[in-house]
Design a protein around this motif. Structure first.
Motif, mmCIF file in Angstrom:
data_model
loop_
_atom_site.group_PDB
_atom_site.id
_atom_site.type_symbol
_atom_site.label_atom_id
_atom_site.label_comp_id
_atom_site.label_asym_id
_atom_site.label_seq_id
_atom_site.Cartn_x
_atom_site.Cartn_y
_atom_site.Cartn_z
ATOM 1 N N GLY A 2 0.822 -1.202 0.000
ATOM 2 C CA GLY A 2 0.000 0.000 0.000
ATOM 3 C C GLY A 2 0.848 1.241 0.000
ATOM 4 N N SER A 4 0.668 5.262 1.483
ATOM 5 C CA SER A 4 -0.051 6.199 2.322
ATOM 6 C C SER A 4 0.444 7.602 2.056
ATOM 7 N N ALA A 18 -1.582 1.947 -6.232
ATOM 8 C CA ALA A 18 -2.630 1.169 -5.590
ATOM 9 C C ALA A 18 -3.325 0.295 -6.601
ATOM 10 N N ILE A 79 -3.862 5.194 1.497
ATOM 11 C CA ILE A 79 -4.053 3.842 0.967
ATOM 12 C C ILE A 79 -3.236 2.879 1.814
ATOM 13 N N ALA A 80 -3.839 1.750 2.221
ATOM 14 C CA ALA A 80 -3.152 0.764 3.050
ATOM 15 C C ALA A 80 -3.626 -0.623 2.667
ATOM 16 N N PRO A 81 -2.814 -1.660 2.941
ATOM 17 C CA PRO A 81 -3.242 -3.034 2.643
ATOM 18 C C PRO A 81 -4.536 -3.383 3.366
ATOM 19 N N ALA A 82 -5.346 -4.213 2.715
ATOM 20 C CA ALA A 82 -6.634 -4.596 3.293
ATOM 21 C C ALA A 82 -6.664 -6.061 3.718
ATOM 22 N N GLU A 85 -3.791 -10.245 -0.831
ATOM 23 C CA GLU A 85 -3.011 -9.784 -1.969
ATOM 24 C C GLU A 85 -3.937 -9.131 -2.994
ATOM 25 N N ASN A 86 -3.491 -8.014 -3.568
ATOM 26 C CA ASN A 86 -4.252 -7.243 -4.558
ATOM 27 C C ASN A 86 -5.534 -6.651 -4.000
ATOM 28 N N GLU A 87 -5.597 -6.472 -2.678
ATOM 29 C CA GLU A 87 -6.701 -5.757 -2.047
ATOM 30 C C GLU A 87 -6.115 -4.666 -1.157
ATOM 31 N N GLN A 88 -6.675 -3.461 -1.249
ATOM 32 C CA GLN A 88 -6.208 -2.339 -0.451
ATOM 33 C C GLN A 88 -7.393 -1.503 0.013
ATOM 34 N N ARG A 89 -7.142 -0.674 1.000
ATOM 35 C CA ARG A 89 -8.166 0.202 1.547
ATOM 36 C C ARG A 89 -7.766 1.649 1.330
#
Length: 460
Positions: A2, A4, A18, A79-82, A85-89
């Motif tokens: 991600g 930030s 992202a 933006i940060a990892p959710a 893999e291949n998903e972020q918040r």
């Protein structure tokens, strides 16, 4: 990973690393975005959800989301990892201090249509058109091929990439198909070094792979070799190819990175690199459209706002920044070649071609969904450049059918269809012409014929 960044100190471009699948959610006012709901709670409170193509999601979608949020006055975009893999918040704060978030899930085009079907997504991101079976399975929502549902948001070139030191500079579509089928196993067979060939390909969920399979493999009656290494991510594939001398792969245009993109020929076309101009006109043999699909009969305000922003000049400017080709119109100068028909030589010597083409289905002069929006863009462009009267020339082409006279007639009818739509916007064109099956940009395969059935726009 991600990224930030505060919207006040980081440009939209900083968000381009992202990935996609978007899920906007609202939460009660708080002074910390860390308190935003996560996981299942975020899903339940969603006001906009987008799932699908990794091609759309790796760079383009997060930049468009950031642009929309900034246009709405949001700040502190992060933006940060959710968690997968291949998903972020993506998180942000509105003008009242309330947080919102977007969850990113970019697992392939097919997952987007599945999300529309089961109600977990409001928008499906796709790097290929919806398949007939998918449209049929979603028929309860309405016509997924209608202009209300199908949104072309950008043009992408499917680049065939090799190691930067590879001596091979161009390949035909047939050669690419034979390579990925495992029939050509050493680069020396193609004029390169004595080096075994390594195959790298996207996975079966990928719209990139679906496009490659349709435009390259299926057209040559080939299937992908079982020895190919498969990837969920374009960027991961490109990074591997750039580090291995014998490697070859295919990725979206924005993911070429430090790899070398080859020029491609198809049928009677000249070798074409995946350049911005050739991709914009969709003449490049492996060009493709990137889509968002929405429920045609029921769309939230967030969905409508997002789609309107994507099609706006600001949204298309973000498309360009992301590494894809925007649908904005610009002029290009083509060199005169003796192989051109005489009338076309005169045109190339006196006018400039615009980076917009209108394409048609077989036997049809009906504008498709992209063409309908491009008519509006073209009218706006001609008005802005004071070219409303007797400046534009329309040149129609057709596929090389058995009946040359019918092909020539259809090519002119298509030019007339574009002229008629421009006239509704107050544009009077200088001339129209139909050149039938002349100057093909692709082979005579089904996909190639679609590319050859086109109307070009030239401007004095």
């Amino acid at each position: 990973m991600g990224l930030s960044a505060s919207a006040g100190s980081t440009s939209i471009r900083a968000l381009c690393l992202a990935s996609l699948g978007l899920l906007f959610t609202a939460a009660a006012p708080t002074d910390a975005t860390a308190q935003i709901a996560t996981g299942a709670a975020a899903e339940r409170s969603a006001i906009l959800r987008i799932h699908g193509s990794n091609t759309v999601g790796a760079k383009l979608a997060p930049m468009l989301v950031a642009g929309l949020l900034e246009a709405k006055g949001f700040h502190s975009v992060r933006i940060a990892p959710a968690g997968r893999e291949n998903e972020q918040r993506i998180t942000a704060i509105d003008s009242q201090g309330a947080p919102v978030q977007a969850l990113v899930a970019a697992h392939g085009t097919g997952t987007g249509f599945s999300g529309l079907k089961d109600g977990t997504a409001d928008l499906a991101a796709a790097s290929r058109p919806i398949k007939p079976a998918e449209a049929e399975s979603l028929a309860a929502l309405g016509n997924l091929r209608s202009a209300a549902a199908e949104q072309v948001i950008a043009i992408d070139g499917l680049a065939v990439i090799v190691h930067p030191g590879n001596k091979v500079g161009s390949l035909s579509v047939e050669q690419v198909a034979r390579l990925f089928a495992g029939e050509i196993t050493n680069w020396r067979e193609l004029g390169g070094n004595d080096q075994p060939i390594e195959l790298h390909a996207r996975d079966d969920q990928s719209g990139t792979y679906d496009t490659f399979k349709e435009l390259v493999l299926a057209g040559q009656g080939k299937v992908l070799a079982a020895t190919a290494r498969r990837y969920e991510s374009n960027d991961a594939l490109s990074q591997t190819v750039s580090s291995r001398p014998g490697a070859i792969g295919f990725v979206g245009l924005a993911s070429v990175g430090t790899s070398k993109a080859l020029s491609i020929t198809d049928g009677g076309s000249q070798p074409m690199p995946p350049s911005t101009a050739l991709v914009a006109t969709e003449d490049y043999p492996l060009s493709r459209r990137l889509f968002l699909y929405a429920n045609p009969t029921s769309q939230s305000q967030w969905t409508r706002d997002f789609l309107n922003f994507v099609h706006s000049p600001d949204g298309q400017a973000i498309v360009e920044k992301s590494g894809y080709v925007a649908q904005a119109i610009s002029p290009i100068t083509l060199p005169v070649q003796t192989s051109m028909p005489e009338a076309y030589q005169r045109l190339a010597g006196e006018a400039q071609r615009l980076t917009v083409n209108f394409r048609f289905e077989e036997g049809s002069a009906q504008l498709d969904n992209k063409a309908q929006r491009d008519i509006t863009r073209l009218i706006d462009y001609l008005n802005a450049h004071d070219k409303r009267m007797n400046s534009a020339v329309l040149v129609g082409f057709g596929d090389a059918g058995n009946d040359a006279a019918r092909t020539a007639l259809l090519s002119k009818l298509r030019a007339m269809a574009v002229r008629r739509e421009l006239a509704k916007g107050g544009i009077l064109v200088k001339d129209i012409n139909g050149l039938g099956g002349e100057l093909p940009v692709a082979s005579n395969s089904a996909a190639g014929r679609v590319k050859n059935r086109r109307v070009e726009v030239w401007l004095y």
